[in-house]
Design a protein around this motif. Structure first.
Motif, PDB file in Angstrom:
ATOM      1  N   HIS A  32       3.541 -23.919  38.621  1.00  0.00           N
ATOM      2  CA  HIS A  32       3.893 -24.762  37.483  1.00  0.00           C
ATOM      3  C   HIS A  32       5.266 -24.328  36.960  1.00  0.00           C
ATOM      4  O   HIS A  32       5.570 -23.128  36.970  1.00  0.00           O
ATOM      5  CB  HIS A  32       2.826 -24.579  36.393  1.00  0.00           C
ATOM      6  CG  HIS A  32       2.915 -25.554  35.270  1.00  0.00           C
ATOM      7  ND1 HIS A  32       3.857 -25.443  34.265  1.00  0.00           N
ATOM      8  CD2 HIS A  32       2.176 -26.664  34.998  1.00  0.00           C
ATOM      9  CE1 HIS A  32       3.686 -26.445  33.410  1.00  0.00           C
ATOM     10  NE2 HIS A  32       2.683 -27.193  33.823  1.00  0.00           N
ATOM     11  N   PRO A  33       6.102 -25.263  36.514  1.00  0.00           N
ATOM     12  CA  PRO A  33       7.450 -24.907  36.042  1.00  0.00           C
ATOM     13  C   PRO A  33       7.472 -23.833  34.953  1.00  0.00           C
ATOM     14  O   PRO A  33       8.444 -23.079  34.849  1.00  0.00           O
ATOM     15  CB  PRO A  33       8.003 -26.230  35.497  1.00  0.00           C
ATOM     16  CG  PRO A  33       7.269 -27.279  36.247  1.00  0.00           C
ATOM     17  CD  PRO A  33       5.901 -26.723  36.509  1.00  0.00           C
ATOM     18  N   SER A  34       6.425 -23.754  34.153  1.00  0.00           N
ATOM     19  CA  SER A  34       6.419 -22.752  33.078  1.00  0.00           C
ATOM     20  C   SER A  34       6.409 -21.332  33.625  1.00  0.00           C
ATOM     21  O   SER A  34       6.745 -20.391  32.906  1.00  0.00           O
ATOM     22  CB  SER A  34       5.217 -22.958  32.157  1.00  0.00           C
ATOM     23  OG  SER A  34       4.009 -22.791  32.877  1.00  0.00           O
ATOM     24  N   PHE A  35       6.046 -21.158  34.882  1.00  0.00           N
ATOM     25  CA  PHE A  35       6.017 -19.827  35.487  1.00  0.00           C
ATOM     26  C   PHE A  35       7.338 -19.467  36.163  1.00  0.00           C
ATOM     27  O   PHE A  35       7.534 -18.305  36.549  1.00  0.00           O
ATOM     28  CB  PHE A  35       4.883 -19.722  36.519  1.00  0.00           C
ATOM     29  CG  PHE A  35       3.525 -19.591  35.902  1.00  0.00           C
ATOM     30  CD1 PHE A  35       2.802 -20.703  35.547  1.00  0.00           C
ATOM     31  CD2 PHE A  35       2.986 -18.343  35.655  1.00  0.00           C
ATOM     32  CE1 PHE A  35       1.559 -20.588  34.964  1.00  0.00           C
ATOM     33  CE2 PHE A  35       1.735 -18.210  35.076  1.00  0.00           C
ATOM     34  CZ  PHE A  35       1.020 -19.335  34.730  1.00  0.00           C
ATOM     35  N   HIS A  36       8.220 -20.447  36.342  1.00  0.00           N
ATOM     36  CA  HIS A  36       9.456 -20.165  37.077  1.00  0.00           C
ATOM     37  C   HIS A  36      10.331 -19.120  36.392  1.00  0.00           C
ATOM     38  O   HIS A  36      10.870 -18.229  37.069  1.00  0.00           O
ATOM     39  CB  HIS A  36      10.237 -21.467  37.323  1.00  0.00           C
ATOM     40  CG  HIS A  36       9.527 -22.425  38.230  1.00  0.00           C
ATOM     41  ND1 HIS A  36      10.073 -23.617  38.638  1.00  0.00           N
ATOM     42  CD2 HIS A  36       8.297 -22.371  38.807  1.00  0.00           C
ATOM     43  CE1 HIS A  36       9.221 -24.255  39.430  1.00  0.00           C
ATOM     44  NE2 HIS A  36       8.138 -23.518  39.548  1.00  0.00           N
ATOM     45  N   PRO A  37      10.511 -19.198  35.048  1.00  0.00           N
ATOM     46  CA  PRO A  37      11.336 -18.153  34.419  1.00  0.00           C
ATOM     47  C   PRO A  37      10.755 -16.756  34.613  1.00  0.00           C
ATOM     48  O   PRO A  37      11.495 -15.791  34.811  1.00  0.00           O
ATOM     49  CB  PRO A  37      11.322 -18.549  32.936  1.00  0.00           C
ATOM     50  CG  PRO A  37      11.008 -19.995  32.921  1.00  0.00           C
ATOM     51  CD  PRO A  37      10.095 -20.221  34.083  1.00  0.00           C
ATOM     52  N   TRP A  38       9.422 -16.649  34.566  1.00  0.00           N
ATOM     53  CA  TRP A  38       8.782 -15.345  34.776  1.00  0.00           C
ATOM     54  C   TRP A  38       9.106 -14.817  36.172  1.00  0.00           C
ATOM     55  O   TRP A  38       9.400 -13.633  36.358  1.00  0.00           O
ATOM     56  CB  TRP A  38       7.261 -15.470  34.638  1.00  0.00           C
ATOM     57  CG  TRP A  38       6.779 -15.710  33.258  1.00  0.00           C
ATOM     58  CD1 TRP A  38       6.512 -16.911  32.661  1.00  0.00           C
ATOM     59  CD2 TRP A  38       6.483 -14.709  32.274  1.00  0.00           C
ATOM     60  NE1 TRP A  38       6.079 -16.720  31.374  1.00  0.00           N
ATOM     61  CE2 TRP A  38       6.041 -15.385  31.110  1.00  0.00           C
ATOM     62  CE3 TRP A  38       6.547 -13.318  32.258  1.00  0.00           C
ATOM     63  CZ2 TRP A  38       5.665 -14.717  29.963  1.00  0.00           C
ATOM     64  CZ3 TRP A  38       6.170 -12.652  31.106  1.00  0.00           C
ATOM     65  CH2 TRP A  38       5.734 -13.359  29.974  1.00  0.00           C
ATOM     66  N   LEU A  39       9.060 -15.729  37.156  1.00  0.00           N
ATOM     67  CA  LEU A  39       9.322 -15.312  38.533  1.00  0.00           C
ATOM     68  C   LEU A  39      10.778 -14.895  38.703  1.00  0.00           C
ATOM     69  O   LEU A  39      11.078 -13.899  39.367  1.00  0.00           O
ATOM     70  CB  LEU A  39       8.979 -16.464  39.490  1.00  0.00           C
ATOM     71  CG  LEU A  39       8.898 -16.117  40.973  1.00  0.00           C
ATOM     72  CD1 LEU A  39       7.805 -15.102  41.227  1.00  0.00           C
ATOM     73  CD2 LEU A  39       8.636 -17.377  41.800  1.00  0.00           C
ATOM     74  N   LEU A  40      11.677 -15.643  38.055  1.00  0.00           N
ATOM     75  CA  LEU A  40      13.095 -15.321  38.147  1.00  0.00           C
ATOM     76  C   LEU A  40      13.383 -13.936  37.558  1.00  0.00           C
ATOM     77  O   LEU A  40      14.008 -13.085  38.185  1.00  0.00           O
ATOM     78  CB  LEU A  40      13.912 -16.388  37.413  1.00  0.00           C
ATOM     79  CG  LEU A  40      15.409 -16.139  37.275  1.00  0.00           C
ATOM     80  CD1 LEU A  40      16.095 -16.167  38.634  1.00  0.00           C
ATOM     81  CD2 LEU A  40      16.052 -17.197  36.355  1.00  0.00           C
ATOM     82  N   VAL A  41      12.881 -13.716  36.356  1.00  0.00           N
ATOM     83  CA  VAL A  41      13.124 -12.423  35.682  1.00  0.00           C
ATOM     84  C   VAL A  41      12.495 -11.279  36.470  1.00  0.00           C
ATOM     85  O   VAL A  41      13.112 -10.223  36.647  1.00  0.00           O
ATOM     86  CB  VAL A  41      12.568 -12.467  34.242  1.00  0.00           C
ATOM     87  CG1 VAL A  41      12.566 -11.084  33.628  1.00  0.00           C
ATOM     88  CG2 VAL A  41      13.384 -13.430  33.387  1.00  0.00           C
ATOM     89  N   SER A  42      11.280 -11.490  36.963  1.00  0.00           N
ATOM     90  CA  SER A  42      10.633 -10.400  37.697  1.00  0.00           C
ATOM     91  C   SER A  42      11.360 -10.111  39.000  1.00  0.00           C
ATOM     92  O   SER A  42      11.436  -8.955  39.426  1.00  0.00           O
ATOM     93  CB  SER A  42       9.158 -10.713  37.958  1.00  0.00           C
ATOM     94  OG  SER A  42       9.023 -11.865  38.737  1.00  0.00           O
ATOM     95  N   GLY A  43      11.951 -11.149  39.626  1.00  0.00           N
ATOM     96  CA  GLY A  43      12.741 -10.915  40.835  1.00  0.00           C
ATOM     97  C   GLY A  43      13.945 -10.030  40.545  1.00  0.00           C
ATOM     98  O   GLY A  43      14.234  -9.084  41.292  1.00  0.00           O
TER      99      GLY A  43
END
Lengths: 269, 317
Positions: A32-43
């Protein structure tokens, strides 16, 4: 030194995968798009941690302090490193970025709005008319003000739009009998197909990720449709809402069905 | 479900594995959960380095039952998801947090929090949302407290893994050492702790997700539908589904609400059990507890949730 290289590589692989998914847009097919920022930051954080593990010397640590020393076994950390990277990389290679027909069959098609996660009727349904058909109410907003149309004036609809329209009379009036274009995944229809001339048009609806994915489906009437299961097709036809099986059902009377590229966002939210 | 005349009958298979579906679900859930485990381990590293030993013992109520209740309610102030909470609990245990309090917080916090309350209410509009939300949070709180109280009767060496057992006590000499090193060095140590925790917890997470991705994509959920007719079967089959699907507590209510043929108390069991116990959590818990304790705790939670959902749910819903 080897241990730092090993741990740094594991962190680096995870960071690279996370960032790669965001930068290539592949994350849109998984989360879901709401998880994309979390994935970006964690990367980014994981790559920074990988660099710190590789570059920085180990901080001072007194005997007995809980600073996460490796266990005494020498081969377990290496096994752990393989377990953390091997399956991830292997499934990245074989994962097709969408579900196949087996999962859709196992989860069951949601072909009514009540089976749509998160749906709740915002009004009481109209009282039925004397012939037991659902009652009708007046329109709310003119069609042209909120429904997207293509260059030929066809309404660009989604599977969810048509499921909603089947339950909301005002919306149904905006679609019924009109030319529409709708994109989805092809699946042979084994139910609700009395004449054998229908197929199911499927879209995956998610709340978080694939774990909660639900296949939404509407029937498309188009004889001799023969496409690979779960391949993407574009359907142009007329939206109808017959009374079948005790409820109003959205059916697209197909005029043209052709393979197409998957949309940028393969999920519905 | 679909209506109308069937033109062809599909054969019903209970379990059908697809490598394509497994790999897709596996990657998706890994990428969804990994950021929260990373956040949890970073927080755990900071807590380990900067939280004074004995602090938890000083601030929590001394009376065991009051301490357990306070820990179980802490999620309303400090909400955590079920993935991120495990590394945090590991480090708090090293700081002297009583094991029973740790269990109470670990089980309750993913459910007893404002985010889950709002999502549950929204998901069950039209299906007694207030009652369902109150029961979900209330039963989760009660279950967490009861399990934590039961854990007090078990010897510590039968609960904690050896590495945690040795450090679940206040080590006062460490205070003198820590005051002598710089903040930058302490941050470095916190990061090192976080990295070690991340690698450790992620190993179990990968294993758990592999099992849950297999089950959630290969199990034919339609075979559960006939079970909805009998209360006991309906409740325990929904709980079994929650265990297998391993959904997040912020979105599982929306999935549960779509199982229209199942009674409300069965869906209640799904909602209470899922965030406390599922396939991936079984693996994650083994980073803290011994295998035998995890098995016993799992059985106890399953029974408690099932019985309470049946009894209370039938009365209220």
């Amino acid at each position: 030194m080897l241990e730092r290289l090993r741990d740094g590589l594991v962190l680096g692989v995870w960071g690279a995968v996370a960032l790669g998914f965001i930068l290539t847009g592949r994350a849109a097919s998984y989360l879901h798009p709401s998880f994309h920022p979390w994935l970006l930051v964690s990367g980014i954080v994981l790559l920074a941690l990988a660099a710190s593990v590789l570059i920085m010397p180990k901080p001072a640590c007194e005997a007995g302090c809980a600073c996460g020393e490796s266990p005494s076994s020498t081969w377990l950390p290496w096994l752990r490193a393989v377990l953390l990277t091997g399956p991830l990389l292997a499934t990245l290679v074989i994962s097709p970025s969408q579900f196949g027909p087996v999962m859709v069959h196992n989860r069951g098609l949601a072909d009514s709005l009540a089976m749509l996660p998160g749906y709740s009727a915002f009004r009481d349904p109209a009282l039925p008319t004397p012939d037991e058909r659902p009652g009708e109410e007046g329109p709310l907003v003119p069609l042209s003000e909120y429904l997207e149309q293509d260059a030929e004036g066809r309404i660009v609809a989604t599977v969810a739009d048509l499921l909603y329209a089947a339950n909301i009379p005002e919306l149904r009036r905006d679609f019924e009998g009109r030319e529409i274009v709708v994109v989805g995944q092809f699946l042979p229809a084994h139910r609700n197909n009395p004449q054998g001339d229908r197929f199911s048009l499927v879209r995956m609806f998610i709340l978080c990720c694939a774990a909660d994915a639900r296949p939404l489906a509407i029937p498309v009437q188009f004889p001799h449709a023969d496409f690979p299961s779960m391949s993407w097709v574009e359907v142009r036809g007329i939206a109808k809402f017959p009374f079948e099986g005790g409820r109003v059902t959205p059916v697209v009377e197909g005029r043209q069905v052709a393979p197409c590229e998957p949309p940028t966002e393969t999920f519905l939210y | 479900m679909e209506f109308g005349n069937d033109s062809q009958q599909e054969p019903v298979t209970v379990f059908e594995f697809s490598a394509q579906d497994f790999s897709y679900a596996f990657v998706s859930v890994l990428l969804e959960g990994m950021p929260f485990i990373l956040a949890g381990t970073l927080l755990a590293g900071l807590l380990d380095e900067f939280l004074p030993p004995g602090f938890m013992v000083r601030v929590l109520p001394r009376q065991p039952a009051a301490g357990i209740a306070a820990a179980a309610a802490l999620g309303m102030v400090v909400p955590m998801c079920e993935c991120g909470i495990v590394p945090v609990i590991r480090r708090l245990l090293r700081k002297g947090l009583p094991v029973s309090n740790a269990i109470a917080y670990m089980l309750a916090a993913p459910v007893v929090n404002p985010i889950v309350a709002v999502s549950t209410y929204a998901a069950f509009k039209g299906q007694a949302p207030l009652e369902m939300t109150a029961l979900r949070l209330g039963l989760a709180f009660l279950t967490a407290c009861l399990v934590a109280l039961a854990a007090q009767t078990v010897r510590l060496e039968h609960i904690l893994r050896p590495g945690l057992l040795d450090t679940n006590s206040v080590s006062l000499p460490l205070l003198d050492f820590q005051s002598q090193i710089s903040i930058a060095a302490r941050l470095g140590r916190a990061l090192q702790t976080a990295v070690a925790d991340f690698l450790d917890v992620m190993t179990f997470f990968v294993l758990g997700v592999a099992v849950s991705a297999t089950a959630s994509t290969a199990l034919n959920q339609e075979v559960l539908l006939p079970l909805a007719l009998e209360p006991w079967l309906a409740t325990f089959s929904m709980m079994g589904l929650a265990f297998v699907l391993s959904l997040c507590s912020t979105s599982d209510a929306f999935i549960a609400a779509t199982f229209l043929v199942f009674p409300a108390y069965a869906k209640l069991g799904f909602l209470v059990l899922g965030p406390m116990l599922d396939l991936k959590l079984i693996f994650l818990y083994q980073t803290i507890f011994r295998k035998r304790f995890v098995a016993g705790m799992a059985a106890g939670i399953f029974l408690l949730v099932g019985l309470m959902s049946l009894r209370l749910g039938v009365l209220v819903l």
